[in-house]
Design a protein around this motif. Sequence first.
Motif, short mmCIF file in Angstrom:
data_model
loop_
_atom_site.label_atom_id
_atom_site.label_comp_id
_atom_site.label_asym_id
_atom_site.label_seq_id
_atom_site.Cartn_x
_atom_site.Cartn_y
_atom_site.Cartn_z
N VAL A 28 45.91 11.85 -24.60
CA VAL A 28 45.04 12.35 -23.31
C VAL A 28 44.25 13.03 -24.15
O VAL A 28 44.26 12.62 -25.56
N VAL A 29 43.38 13.73 -24.11
CA VAL A 29 41.91 14.31 -23.72
C VAL A 29 42.41 16.00 -24.11
O VAL A 29 42.74 16.47 -23.12
N VAL A 30 42.32 16.86 -24.98
CA VAL A 30 42.18 18.23 -24.61
C VAL A 30 41.22 18.78 -25.18
O VAL A 30 40.60 18.48 -26.55
N ARG A 31 40.87 19.93 -24.82
CA ARG A 31 39.85 20.55 -24.54
C ARG A 31 40.11 21.32 -25.92
O ARG A 31 41.16 22.19 -25.47
N VAL A 32 39.46 21.80 -27.08
CA VAL A 32 40.22 22.79 -27.82
C VAL A 32 39.91 24.37 -27.10
O VAL A 32 38.55 24.54 -27.65
N GLU A 33 41.01 24.77 -27.50
CA GLU A 33 40.50 26.90 -27.19
C GLU A 33 40.83 26.56 -28.79
O GLU A 33 40.26 28.26 -28.88
N PHE A 118 38.10 20.20 -35.39
CA PHE A 118 36.85 20.73 -35.44
C PHE A 118 35.95 20.51 -34.51
O PHE A 118 35.19 20.33 -34.88
N ALA A 119 36.62 20.50 -33.87
CA ALA A 119 35.70 20.13 -32.55
C ALA A 119 35.57 20.69 -30.79
O ALA A 119 36.97 21.36 -30.36
N GLU A 120 34.49 19.84 -30.11
CA GLU A 120 35.33 20.81 -28.74
C GLU A 120 36.26 20.06 -28.08
O GLU A 120 36.83 20.21 -26.98
N TYR A 121 36.49 18.58 -28.33
CA TYR A 121 37.56 17.95 -27.33
C TYR A 121 38.34 17.22 -29.03
O TYR A 121 37.95 16.43 -29.82
#
Length: 348
Positions: A28-33, A118-121
């Motif tokens: 999966v791809v996760v949006r990093v909060e 260390f990124a948005e995704y």
Amino acid sequence: MRAVIFDEFGARPEVREVADPAPPAEGVVVRVEATGLCRSDWHGWQGHDPDIRPPHVPGHEFAGVITAVGAGVRGWRAGDRVTAPFVCACGRCPACLAGDQQVCERQTQPGFTHWGSFAEYVVVHHAEVNLVRLPDDLDHPTAAALGCRFATAFRAVVHQGRVAAGEWVAVHGCGGVGLSAVMIAAACGARVVAVDVSPGALELARACGAAVCLDGAALAGPDAVAAAVREATGGGAHLSLDALGSHATCVASIAGLRRRGRHVQVGLLPPAQGRPALPMELVIAYELAVLGSHGMAAHAYPELLRLVTAGVLRPAELITRTIGLDDVPEALAAMDRPAAGGMTVIRP
């Protein structure tokens, strides 16, 4: 997406626009909060991990929301709030089939074997084995704090260290993993001796439940630290952890044990920095146990999450600083110096 990236080991990282990731099969791809800044990220940036190939995006402890699901993934969908262990298991090797996913023979690690958080995704491989569903009342920064240091400390103290109420536990190094270990051991009813060179870190250790705080900077080397621990505990710790990962803290941890004590190595000791000379004469004469601890499998998280949501364990109290991606290069570079303690969380 925006990401922190370095082009060669030791070169100052930059925040740049890079391609968004796509979900791999079974991933999966996760949006990093939220994502934590850990000393392991510093080791990776310095070239101490053989899996890293620049250009590279660090980051391995995170929480966020699934945005895309790869083919073959069951039980997860876009919108689910998740975290994952820093050791992502294959689910199929002998270690995984035995339930020991934290030492998977074909493990992947975000921020090491592939680009990290260390990124948005960020990508999580083998989602069905590695994703951990977050309780609705657990916020993303607290969940990110669990991903490496707190979960690693939990397994080191409870499962590997077999802590018991009334025992003396020594924790050498009071950064994120060390403070987590202090809090967990104290919550288990142990008496904790915290050792660090930073007054600020020792103050946080005291707030986390340490009964005794020792200033390592005032003691002349590992033998003196070990002697101070033995004096404070009336003969030595039952359980001791090197939560920093240095030759001095490893030796002091082992030498500060009482007979038949247990040492757990949590802090990294990369071979590139040389291998420490351990006091094996004490290991033999005192019948000491020397153990390693490497993260915690996803299936073991429910026990930890129950204690966090019940308020028995309070990882949010260890978060002492929140920064953005633009602040990461300077913060990463500063990790070669003793810190004031606590955890830094990044909000991309």
